[in-house]
Scaffold this motif. Structure first.
Motif, PDB file in Angstrom:
ATOM      1  N   PRO A 100       0.838  -1.199   0.000  1.00 53.20           N
ATOM      2  CA  PRO A 100       0.000   0.000   0.000  1.00 53.20           C
ATOM      3  C   PRO A 100       0.877   1.254   0.000  1.00 53.20           C
ATOM      4  O   PRO A 100       1.924   1.284   0.659  1.00 53.20           O
ATOM      5  CB  PRO A 100      -0.768  -0.099   1.321  1.00 53.20           C
ATOM      6  CG  PRO A 100      -0.601  -1.489   1.792  1.00 53.20           C
ATOM      7  CD  PRO A 100       0.614  -2.046   1.172  1.00 53.20           C
ATOM      8  N   GLY A 101       0.478   2.245  -0.751  1.00 51.00           N
ATOM      9  CA  GLY A 101       1.204   3.507  -0.753  1.00 51.00           C
ATOM     10  C   GLY A 101       2.467   3.530  -1.584  1.00 51.00           C
ATOM     11  O   GLY A 101       3.199   4.512  -1.578  1.00 51.00           O
ATOM     12  N   ILE A 102       2.719   2.463  -2.330  1.00 53.32           N
ATOM     13  CA  ILE A 102       3.970   2.414  -3.086  1.00 53.32           C
ATOM     14  C   ILE A 102       3.843   3.243  -4.372  1.00 53.32           C
ATOM     15  O   ILE A 102       4.838   3.681  -4.949  1.00 53.32           O
ATOM     16  CB  ILE A 102       4.356   0.937  -3.371  1.00 53.32           C
ATOM     17  CG1 ILE A 102       5.859   0.793  -3.572  1.00 53.32           C
ATOM     18  CG2 ILE A 102       3.629   0.369  -4.560  1.00 53.32           C
ATOM     19  CD1 ILE A 102       6.620   0.846  -2.286  1.00 53.32           C
ATOM     20  N   GLY A 103       2.601   3.439  -4.849  1.00 53.85           N
ATOM     21  CA  GLY A 103       2.416   4.268  -6.037  1.00 53.85           C
ATOM     22  C   GLY A 103       1.714   3.578  -7.194  1.00 53.85           C
ATOM     23  O   GLY A 103       1.806   4.030  -8.332  1.00 53.85           O
ATOM     24  N   LYS A 104       0.958   2.510  -6.904  1.00 51.30           N
ATOM     25  CA  LYS A 104       0.268   1.796  -7.980  1.00 51.30           C
ATOM     26  C   LYS A 104      -0.789   2.676  -8.636  1.00 51.30           C
ATOM     27  O   LYS A 104      -0.870   2.772  -9.858  1.00 51.30           O
ATOM     28  CB  LYS A 104      -0.406   0.518  -7.436  1.00 51.30           C
ATOM     29  CG  LYS A 104       0.532  -0.458  -6.793  1.00 51.30           C
ATOM     30  CD  LYS A 104      -0.193  -1.679  -6.273  1.00 51.30           C
ATOM     31  CE  LYS A 104      -1.145  -1.417  -5.123  1.00 51.30           C
ATOM     32  NZ  LYS A 104      -0.508  -0.926  -3.887  1.00 51.30           N
ATOM     33  N   THR A 106      -0.952   5.879  -8.627  1.00 48.29           N
ATOM     34  CA  THR A 106      -0.287   6.988  -9.304  1.00 48.29           C
ATOM     35  C   THR A 106       0.207   6.538 -10.684  1.00 48.29           C
ATOM     36  O   THR A 106      -0.040   7.202 -11.688  1.00 48.29           O
ATOM     37  CB  THR A 106       0.899   7.482  -8.455  1.00 48.29           C
ATOM     38  OG1 THR A 106       0.430   7.757  -7.137  1.00 48.29           O
ATOM     39  CG2 THR A 106       1.516   8.721  -9.042  1.00 48.29           C
ATOM     40  N   LEU A 141      -0.937  15.612 -10.545  1.00 52.37           N
ATOM     41  CA  LEU A 141      -0.048  15.075 -11.574  1.00 52.37           C
ATOM     42  C   LEU A 141      -0.081  15.939 -12.839  1.00 52.37           C
ATOM     43  O   LEU A 141       0.689  15.697 -13.766  1.00 52.37           O
ATOM     44  CB  LEU A 141      -0.454  13.642 -11.937  1.00 52.37           C
ATOM     45  CG  LEU A 141      -0.405  12.620 -10.797  1.00 52.37           C
ATOM     46  CD1 LEU A 141      -1.031  11.314 -11.241  1.00 52.37           C
ATOM     47  CD2 LEU A 141       1.025  12.386 -10.363  1.00 52.37           C
ATOM     48  N   MET A 270       9.703   8.640  -7.358  1.00 50.97           N
ATOM     49  CA  MET A 270       8.476   9.298  -6.903  1.00 50.97           C
ATOM     50  C   MET A 270       8.804  10.755  -6.579  1.00 50.97           C
ATOM     51  O   MET A 270       9.629  11.020  -5.708  1.00 50.97           O
ATOM     52  CB  MET A 270       7.933   8.570  -5.670  1.00 50.97           C
ATOM     53  CG  MET A 270       6.633   9.136  -5.146  1.00 50.97           C
ATOM     54  SD  MET A 270       5.264   9.056  -6.294  1.00 50.97           S
ATOM     55  CE  MET A 270       4.383   7.605  -5.742  1.00 50.97           C
ATOM     56  N   THR A 271       8.204  11.649  -7.305  1.00 47.52           N
ATOM     57  CA  THR A 271       8.435  13.072  -7.067  1.00 47.52           C
ATOM     58  C   THR A 271       7.133  13.690  -6.585  1.00 47.52           C
ATOM     59  O   THR A 271       6.126  12.992  -6.454  1.00 47.52           O
ATOM     60  CB  THR A 271       8.867  13.781  -8.356  1.00 47.52           C
ATOM     61  OG1 THR A 271       7.757  13.764  -9.256  1.00 47.52           O
ATOM     62  CG2 THR A 271      10.033  13.085  -9.020  1.00 47.52           C
ATOM     63  N   ASP A 272       7.131  14.990  -6.358  1.00 45.13           N
ATOM     64  CA  ASP A 272       5.883  15.611  -5.916  1.00 45.13           C
ATOM     65  C   ASP A 272       4.913  15.800  -7.068  1.00 45.13           C
ATOM     66  O   ASP A 272       3.782  16.219  -6.869  1.00 45.13           O
ATOM     67  CB  ASP A 272       6.153  16.929  -5.187  1.00 45.13           C
ATOM     68  CG  ASP A 272       6.931  17.895  -6.055  1.00 45.13           C
ATOM     69  OD1 ASP A 272       7.410  17.465  -7.128  1.00 45.13           O
ATOM     70  OD2 ASP A 272       7.061  19.071  -5.687  1.00 45.13           O
ATOM     71  N   GLY A 274       4.271  13.096  -9.172  1.00 44.93           N
ATOM     72  CA  GLY A 274       4.061  11.743  -9.637  1.00 44.93           C
ATOM     73  C   GLY A 274       5.359  11.003  -9.931  1.00 44.93           C
ATOM     74  O   GLY A 274       6.431  11.424  -9.526  1.00 44.93           O
TER      75      GLY A 274
HETATM   76  P1  TYD Z   1      -0.592   5.696  -4.419  1.00 50.72           P
HETATM   77  O1  TYD Z   1      -0.467   5.704  -5.886  1.00 50.72           O
HETATM   78  O2  TYD Z   1      -1.880   6.149  -3.833  1.00 50.72           O
HETATM   79  O3  TYD Z   1      -0.220   4.277  -3.823  1.00 50.72           O
HETATM   80  P2  TYD Z   1      -0.982   2.873  -3.941  1.00 50.72           P
HETATM   81  O4  TYD Z   1      -2.088   3.013  -4.919  1.00 50.72           O
HETATM   82  O5  TYD Z   1       0.083   1.895  -4.358  1.00 50.72           O
HETATM   83  O6  TYD Z   1      -1.468   2.560  -2.565  1.00 50.72           O
HETATM   84  O7  TYD Z   1       0.622   6.578  -3.892  1.00 50.72           O
HETATM   85  C1  TYD Z   1       0.596   7.051  -2.633  1.00 50.72           C
HETATM   86  C2  TYD Z   1       1.906   7.679  -2.208  1.00 50.72           C
HETATM   87  O8  TYD Z   1       2.582   8.376  -3.237  1.00 50.72           O
HETATM   88  C3  TYD Z   1       1.558   8.671  -1.144  1.00 50.72           C
HETATM   89  O9  TYD Z   1       2.324   8.362  -0.021  1.00 50.72           O
HETATM   90  C4  TYD Z   1       1.888  10.000  -1.717  1.00 50.72           C
HETATM   91  C5  TYD Z   1       2.867   9.680  -2.793  1.00 50.72           C
HETATM   92  N1  TYD Z   1       2.767  10.614  -3.934  1.00 50.72           N
HETATM   93  C6  TYD Z   1       3.806  11.464  -4.232  1.00 50.72           C
HETATM   94  O10 TYD Z   1       4.816  11.492  -3.541  1.00 50.72           O
HETATM   95  N2  TYD Z   1       3.709  12.299  -5.320  1.00 50.72           N
HETATM   96  C7  TYD Z   1       2.607  12.332  -6.097  1.00 50.72           C
HETATM   97  O11 TYD Z   1       2.558  13.102  -7.074  1.00 50.72           O
HETATM   98  C8  TYD Z   1       1.522  11.448  -5.786  1.00 50.72           C
HETATM   99  C9  TYD Z   1       0.274  11.434  -6.618  1.00 50.72           C
HETATM  100  C10 TYD Z   1       1.651  10.604  -4.711  1.00 50.72           C
END
Ligand code: TYD
Ligand code: MG
Length: 469
Positions: A100-104, A106, A141, A270-272, A274
């Protein structure tokens, strides 16, 4: 006791039981059995009274034939296309797993936006987030303008009719399969039965209507895609999105791919705004390297067709409790034990009684045996306090007899090292007659692990070495 039509399914391995029991005898897990009603029969139930329809038989064909290569839909995100083998195949089902939170979400939001801009019709169905949340992310994004069809839904009863039209979308993302449910089943969303049945229905629709289906799957603590491994068998491609939460690097890895390679990785940052592609991962993995620190060695590895240089760090410290600690990040702990045993038995280096920590910097996971020699170099350097020369890369496999073995793609590894400004390489001795092309690096070829110890920590000051009989 199971009522008529229901049974118990292990949530860990998917085994079926007629009645409840505390431990799954198939996988040994405790308290994993959950009651589920039987999935709808496929093609007539066994033992049902209705006679089975007669099948039409098979038309066998030859192995050779004129089938066109799978058409692909390149996403324009180079690192993603590399992993999928050149783009997404219409009608295929892709499972993407990750913590969770890894960026899927995104990654997939960026993917559908890119595809939509190239003219593909994309649908993004989120079961985890409300429409506003997805919009917020898209705004962040900078891709809100892309013509993506967005919906928030969890009931397949609503989703399937929207997809099974005469004019279906080209690409459908389901985020995540664990939130979907079929109301024909009693069990809760996320249970093995629901996940399997929902995936089956969606994949059937994808094959029938020819759209590419991308399923997001959660990963359990143990690292498997949550619930059934069966999901991995049902789809065409399984991708894992991995990385350390604290690091900004993310690695997309194919573990199964019916339409492409399985040894390629895609590297993202991972940047701010996306995920951005990292076409040159070595430079990134080595960016924070410090020169002249003991316990670090640069490994020239291969990930698929691409050479990747990473730093391997080791720390050897006195044990404060009875049993020495071993902590490994990014490598196999069994393999570490083997390298330490060889260092002990063949080179007189008794690290065994001390705490040993090993880390692959940057969050990459290495599975190549070619990293053995670099791990050994980091350990010897950590133990002796002598830094490995900062402009040296190391690779080679270590055998139990203390021999250093050849590994593949030597030239590609050396070329990448030269490109990144390295001047020396410690590599396995090459067979006589092998192509000895000039690599531009100063090569040190060794064929015993003991030579590595001699070179990194010369004999006069290695009082810490045990005399071998
Ligand atoms: P997310 O894609 O929601 O993860 P998943 O679907 O795998 O659970 O990504 C969540 C993390 O990414 C959250 O901790 C915030 C970070 N993030 C950034 O750092 N930059 C971004 O532009 C975005 C959209 C998310
Ligand atoms: Mg998500």
């Amino acid at each position: 006791m199971a009522r008529g039509g229901s049974h118990y399914v292990c949530q860990s391995c998917g085994a079926f039981y007629a009645k409840w029991q505390g431990q799954c005898t198939a996988c040994g897990e405790w308290n994993t059995l959950v009651e589920e009603s039987a999935p709808p029969p496929v093609g007539g139930k066994k033992g049902s009274s209705a006679p089975r329809a007669r099948g039409g038989g098979l038309d066998f064909v030859d192995l050779h034939g004129s089938s066109a290569p799978a058409p692909r839909r390149p996403s324009g995100i180079g690192e993603l296309d590399r992993v999928t083998g050149g783009g997404i195949v219409p009608g295929s089902a892709i499972l993407i797993g990750g913590d969770p939170g890894i960026g899927k979400s995104t990654l997939l939001t960026q993917l559908v936006a890119r595809l939509a801009e190239t003219g593909a019709r994309c649908a993004y169905i989120s079961g985890e987030e409300a429409v506003d949340q997805v919009r917020l992310r898209a705004g962040r994004l900078g891709i809100s303008a892309a013509p993506v069809a967005l919906a928030s839904a969890t009931a397949l009863r609503d989703i399937l009719p929207a997809l099974e039209t005469d004019n279906p979308p080209d690409v459908v993302v389901i985020d995540s399969i664990q939130t979907m449910y079929l109301d024909a089943l009693d069990s809760a969303p996320g249970t093995v039965g629901q996940v399997r049945a929902c995936a089956q229905e969606l994949i059937r629709a994808a094959k029938k209507r020819g759209f590419a289906l991308i399923l997001v799957g959660h990963v359990t603590k143990e690292g498997a895609i949550a619930g059934p491994r069966v999901l991995e068998h049902m789809v065409d491609t399984v991708l894992y999105f991995e990385g350390e939460r604290g690091h900004q690097f993310r690695i997309l890895r194919a573990v199964k791919n019916r339409f492409g390679p399985t040894d390629e990785i895609g590297v993202f940052e991972m940047t701010d705004r996306g995920l951005s592609e990292v076409p040159n991962p070595s430079a990134l993995f080595l960016a924070e390297r410090r020169d002249n620190v003991s316990g670090a060695a640069v490994f020239a590895g291969m990930e698929g067709t691409r050479p990747v240089l990473v730093e391997i760090q080791a720390l050897v410290a006195p044990t404060s409790f009875g049993t020495p600690r071993r902590a490994v990040v990014g490598w196999d702990s069994g393999r570490l034990a083997m390298v330490m045993a060889v260092l002990d038995a063949r080179c007189g280096l008794s690290i065994g009684a001390q705490d040993v920590y090993l880390n692959v910097a940057g969050g990459l996971r290495i599975s190549e045996p070619a990293a053995d020699l670099a791990v050994a170099a980091a350990l010897v350097s950590a133990y002796s306090g002598e830094p490995v020369p900062p402009d040296m890369v190391v690779f080679g496999e270590v055998g139990l007899a203390g021999e250093v073995r050849q590994v593949g793609q030597t030239d590609a590894r050396l070329k990448e090292a030269l490109r990144l400004g390295f001047g020396r390489a410690l590599i396995p001795a090459r067979r006589a007659g092998a192509a000895q092309g000039s690599s531009g690096l100063t090569l040190t070829e060794i064929d015993r692990l003991a030579e590595l110890v001699e070179r990194l920590a010369p004999a006069e000051d290695n009082t810490w070495r045990r005399k071998l009989p």
